[in-house]
Design a protein around this motif. Sequence first.
Motif, short mmCIF file in Angstrom:
data_model
loop_
_atom_site.label_atom_id
_atom_site.label_comp_id
_atom_site.label_asym_id
_atom_site.label_seq_id
_atom_site.Cartn_x
_atom_site.Cartn_y
_atom_site.Cartn_z
N MET A 1 0.84 -1.21 0.00
CA MET A 1 0.00 0.00 0.00
C MET A 1 0.87 1.25 0.00
SD MET A 1 -3.70 -0.01 1.17
CE MET A 1 -3.48 1.38 2.26
N THR A 2 0.44 2.18 -0.78
CA THR A 2 1.20 3.44 -0.88
C THR A 2 0.77 4.39 0.22
OG1 THR A 2 1.03 3.13 -3.25
CG2 THR A 2 1.83 5.25 -2.49
N THR A 3 1.74 5.02 0.84
CA THR A 3 1.43 6.08 1.80
C THR A 3 0.95 7.31 1.04
OG1 THR A 3 3.11 5.26 3.30
CG2 THR A 3 2.39 7.53 3.62
N LYS A 4 -0.06 7.97 1.59
CA LYS A 4 -0.57 9.18 0.95
C LYS A 4 -0.56 10.34 1.93
CE LYS A 4 -3.46 7.13 -2.61
NZ LYS A 4 -2.86 5.79 -2.51
N LEU A 5 -0.28 11.52 1.39
CA LEU A 5 -0.33 12.74 2.19
C LEU A 5 -1.52 13.56 1.71
CD1 LEU A 5 3.40 13.87 1.74
CD2 LEU A 5 2.45 12.71 3.74
N THR A 6 -2.35 13.99 2.68
CA THR A 6 -3.44 14.90 2.31
C THR A 6 -3.01 16.32 2.69
OG1 THR A 6 -5.08 13.19 2.67
CG2 THR A 6 -5.87 15.46 2.68
N VAL A 7 -3.20 17.24 1.76
CA VAL A 7 -2.82 18.64 1.99
C VAL A 7 -3.93 19.30 2.81
CG1 VAL A 7 -2.31 20.85 0.88
CG2 VAL A 7 -1.57 18.69 -0.19
N THR A 8 -3.61 19.69 4.04
CA THR A 8 -4.64 20.35 4.86
C THR A 8 -4.51 21.86 4.80
OG1 THR A 8 -3.23 20.18 6.83
CG2 THR A 8 -4.79 18.39 6.45
N ARG A 9 -3.32 22.35 4.43
CA ARG A 9 -3.13 23.81 4.24
C ARG A 9 -2.08 23.97 3.15
NH1 ARG A 9 0.21 27.89 6.02
NH2 ARG A 9 1.50 26.50 7.28
N PRO A 10 -2.49 24.43 1.95
CA PRO A 10 -1.51 24.50 0.84
C PRO A 10 -0.54 25.66 0.95
CG PRO A 10 -3.68 25.23 0.11
CD PRO A 10 -3.85 24.76 1.53
N GLY A 11 -0.85 26.68 1.77
CA GLY A 11 0.00 27.86 1.83
C GLY A 11 -0.16 28.72 0.58
N GLU B 1 -5.93 22.70 -1.21
CA GLU B 1 -6.44 22.06 -0.01
C GLU B 1 -7.17 20.77 -0.39
OE1 GLU B 1 -8.44 24.65 2.69
OE2 GLU B 1 -9.23 22.97 3.87
N GLY B 2 -6.85 19.69 0.30
CA GLY B 2 -7.51 18.42 0.04
C GLY B 2 -6.80 17.56 -0.99
N ALA B 3 -5.81 18.12 -1.68
CA ALA B 3 -5.07 17.32 -2.67
C ALA B 3 -4.38 16.16 -1.96
CB ALA B 3 -4.04 18.19 -3.38
N VAL B 4 -4.24 15.03 -2.66
CA VAL B 4 -3.62 13.84 -2.08
C VAL B 4 -2.35 13.52 -2.87
CG1 VAL B 4 -3.92 11.38 -1.61
CG2 VAL B 4 -5.84 12.97 -1.28
N LEU B 5 -1.23 13.36 -2.15
CA LEU B 5 0.05 13.12 -2.80
C LEU B 5 0.56 11.73 -2.45
CD1 LEU B 5 1.77 16.48 -1.73
CD2 LEU B 5 0.49 16.04 -3.84
N PRO B 6 0.91 10.91 -3.46
CA PRO B 6 1.47 9.60 -3.18
C PRO B 6 2.94 9.70 -2.76
CG PRO B 6 1.34 9.97 -5.56
CD PRO B 6 0.78 11.19 -4.90
N VAL B 7 3.32 8.83 -1.81
CA VAL B 7 4.71 8.82 -1.33
C VAL B 7 5.33 7.48 -1.72
CG1 VAL B 7 6.16 8.89 0.75
CG2 VAL B 7 4.12 10.32 0.59
N GLY B 8 6.60 7.52 -2.12
CA GLY B 8 7.29 6.28 -2.49
C GLY B 8 7.66 5.47 -1.26
N ARG B 9 8.23 4.31 -1.51
CA ARG B 9 8.64 3.42 -0.42
C ARG B 9 9.75 4.11 0.39
NH1 ARG B 9 9.24 -2.28 0.56
NH2 ARG B 9 8.06 -2.79 -1.30
N ALA B 10 9.57 4.14 1.72
CA ALA B 10 10.51 4.87 2.58
C ALA B 10 11.87 4.20 2.60
CB ALA B 10 9.96 4.98 3.99
N HIS B 11 12.88 5.03 2.68
CA HIS B 11 14.25 4.55 2.81
C HIS B 11 14.63 4.63 4.28
CE1 HIS B 11 14.57 4.97 -1.54
NE2 HIS B 11 13.94 6.11 -1.39
N PRO B 12 15.65 3.86 4.69
CA PRO B 12 16.12 4.00 6.07
C PRO B 12 16.66 5.42 6.27
CG PRO B 12 17.34 2.28 4.87
CD PRO B 12 16.39 2.88 3.91
#
Lengths: 234, 286
Positions: B1-11, B146-157
């Motif tokens: 599953m991909t981690t997703k970030l939701t934008v709560t304040r775009p600035g 606001e509300g945009a969803v960004l996919p995040v890649g697999r985390a590195h150490p």
Amino acid sequence: MSGGLVVRSVGRRALLVELPDAERTGALHAELLRRRAAGTLPPVAEIVPGARTVLLDGVPEPASLARRLADWDVPLAPPADGDVVTVPVVYDGPDLADVAALWGVAEDEVGALHSSYTYRVAFCGFAPGFGYLTGLPEELHVPRRATPRTRVPAGSVALAGPYSAVYPRATPGGWQIIGTMPDPSVLWDPARERAALLSPGVRVRYQLLSRGSAPDPAPQSPEGLGLPGARGTS
Amino acid sequence: MTTKLTVTRPGALTTIQDAGRQGHAHLGVPRSGALDAPAMDLANRLAGNPEGSAVLETTLTGCALRPDRPVTIVVGGAPCPVTVDGRPVPWGAPVRVPAGAVLDAGPATTGLRSYLAVSGGIEVDPVLGSRATDLLSGLGPDPLTEGAVLPVGRAHPVPVLPAAAPWPAPPAELVLPVRLGPRADWFTQDGLRTFLTAAFTVSAHSNRIGLRTEGPSLERVSEGELPSEGMVLGAVQVPPDGRPVVFLHDHPTTGGYPVIAVVAPEALAAAAQAAPGIPVRFTPSR
């Protein structure tokens, strides 16, 4: 190369090669691409033609390349066997009457005249895939509109000064619009191997379509132009 | 599953940036990419990301994000208060953000552009080999909303940290070393002297395309436009109003106003952090 080639330094890693006219500029650009393809050009990150210049950017050793350029023997005529792209056009633009008046012909003669020449993409700029096409004889050059339009639709075929262009997408613009390319989505597609249909050095013929007629399926392009499916970018 | 970030304040303006797209200038495609590349690189390194991973670039007012899984985020570049669900956390170092919590990078206390590197990188689809938002031609992802969803890649150490990271302080005065040319001959001796001695300030009309200046007008030998010619990063173009504009990463690839000089590329990171009103000087360099 004979004929007044001037090499100017641009910062620490770029050269601007200035030539006396558009023809010699096109010839030098073609020669640079030829040498790069042959692997005989020193490393250059970007080769960017302009109206009478070619910018070489990302050059690790600009002084050495500048010295070598001075000795090049560049054939004046660009090779005639390059890509030729056909752009179908319905000549129905809002500035058709103005251009007809400037040219001293009837409105319905503009298309026949404009599509009777072979053009060449001299350089790109303004927007991705927006090519500045030379090839219109000097007596047919027209000024920009006094007041630019806030929105020129995608596919608009337009004229300004020595140039002709097809707008890859809707943008503001001050050129004189004489016609419309029915399917402009093939002009620019970043997912395609060759993102821009009209890249520098490509030769272009406009094909006159009568109003309301069905256009050809797509601009006819030679093999190797890399237009798989001509996918639109919407 | 991909981690997703939701934008709560775009600035005010937050874009996705990486090293940009090169090799397409002849098609009219700007290079784009992070304006403060060293800050992006350091944030990526602290987040365990390979060089060139896509990050967020904010403008003055920061932004806020909510991950749906735990992630590590580094906020670097322009210093700013950083909080997770309102609690202060370090700026310039890896921060673990729990699932559902909000990481807020606040307004820059100095400088202009903060960089948020998420371990794994922002993995939107690349366009012409880059995920960068290009504000001149509209290539790449849109600025955050606001509300945009960004996919995040697999985390590195995440690497073990040194005690301190070398973040340069944003400048109180912007000194830009330049090499004159290619069109210095379009300016009078007075114009050139003014360029190299006068005090300019950063204009509020600056953006990712160019750092505009306010100050004296540079006198030209003659009016008129150049035939369009190729433009480089750091070119100092002088439009008809005579006020120098330093081309930043979203600059047009060709232009018709004379370029009086070119700024050394390593000075452009400081230019990216120079807020409106900051004094600017151009000094000759080799």
